[in-house]
Design an enzyme around this catalytic site. Structure first.
Site, short mmCIF file in Angstrom:
data_model
loop_
_atom_site.label_atom_id
_atom_site.label_comp_id
_atom_site.label_asym_id
_atom_site.label_seq_id
_atom_site.Cartn_x
_atom_site.Cartn_y
_atom_site.Cartn_z
N HIS A 13 43.48 33.45 49.25
CA HIS A 13 42.73 32.43 48.53
C HIS A 13 43.65 31.72 47.54
O HIS A 13 44.78 32.17 47.30
CB HIS A 13 41.52 33.05 47.79
P1 TYD Z 1 39.22 38.85 44.99
O1 TYD Z 1 39.72 38.01 43.88
O2 TYD Z 1 38.77 38.17 46.26
O3 TYD Z 1 40.34 39.95 45.31
P2 TYD Z 1 41.35 40.11 46.55
O4 TYD Z 1 41.91 38.77 46.84
O5 TYD Z 1 42.38 41.08 46.09
O6 TYD Z 1 40.53 40.69 47.67
O7 TYD Z 1 38.04 39.76 44.44
C1 TYD Z 1 37.43 40.77 45.22
C2 TYD Z 1 35.97 40.86 44.81
O8 TYD Z 1 35.86 41.23 43.43
C3 TYD Z 1 35.20 39.55 44.97
O9 TYD Z 1 33.90 39.87 45.43
C4 TYD Z 1 35.11 39.00 43.57
C5 TYD Z 1 35.12 40.25 42.72
N1 TYD Z 1 35.77 40.06 41.39
C6 TYD Z 1 35.00 40.11 40.23
O10 TYD Z 1 33.77 40.29 40.29
N2 TYD Z 1 35.62 39.95 39.02
C7 TYD Z 1 36.96 39.75 38.93
O11 TYD Z 1 37.50 39.60 37.80
C8 TYD Z 1 37.74 39.68 40.14
C9 TYD Z 1 39.21 39.44 40.10
C10 TYD Z 1 37.10 39.85 41.34
#
Ligand code: TYD
Length: 133
Positions: A49
């Protein structure tokens, strides 16, 4: 611009090291959120992303994590393989993150609170966003 930041470290081999960084001094933004990712199986790919406005500093205090940054025109790989080595990820960069060693932890300091609206999670949409900017 080289996005690698080497945190200041104090210590020695005998008693260990302490590394630190300060908001708006060692990194170019005020920190509003810290999160960390752990217990990730080796070779797992995460990320996939971009953020419209969020700035982040990533570091790996334990283990080895490869980060690939893509500005829509070219890609660059960075290996976070030392506790004091960090990567500044500016706005509008697509990222992929690969866990290269068991037990690796990714820590993130972010410039803003969590906001799903700031994410671009589709690569084609990311490319359109970059070209229209
Ligand atoms: P994401 O940023 O997509 O992490 P990665 O790219 O490592 O998989 O986040 C994973 C999940 O966690 C997504 O459902 C959003 C949630 N999230 C929060 O609720 N708060 C946060 O501060 C972060 C970073 C993620």
């Amino acid at each position: 611009m080289n996005p690698i930041i080497n945190f200041k470290s104090i210590g020695n081999e005998k008693s260990g090291y302490l590394s630190f960084f300060e908001s708006q001094k060692d990194i170019p933004f005020e920190i509003k959120r810290i999160y960390y990712i752990y217990d990730v199986p080796v070779n797992t790919k995460r990320g996939m992303h971009a953020h419209r406005n969020l700035q982040q500093v990533l570091w790996c205090p334990c283990g080895e994590i490869e980060i690939i940054l893509d500005d829509g025109y070219s890609k660059e790989a960075y290996l976070l393989d030392k506790p004091e080595k960090a990567l500044l990820v500016g706005k509008g960069l697509w990222r992929e993150m690969y866990w290269r060693k068991e037990g690796s932890v990714l820590c993130v300091a972010a410039s803003d609170y969590y906001d799903e609206e700031d994410y671009i999670r589709d690569y084609e949409q990311f490319l359109n966003y970059i070209r229209e900017r």
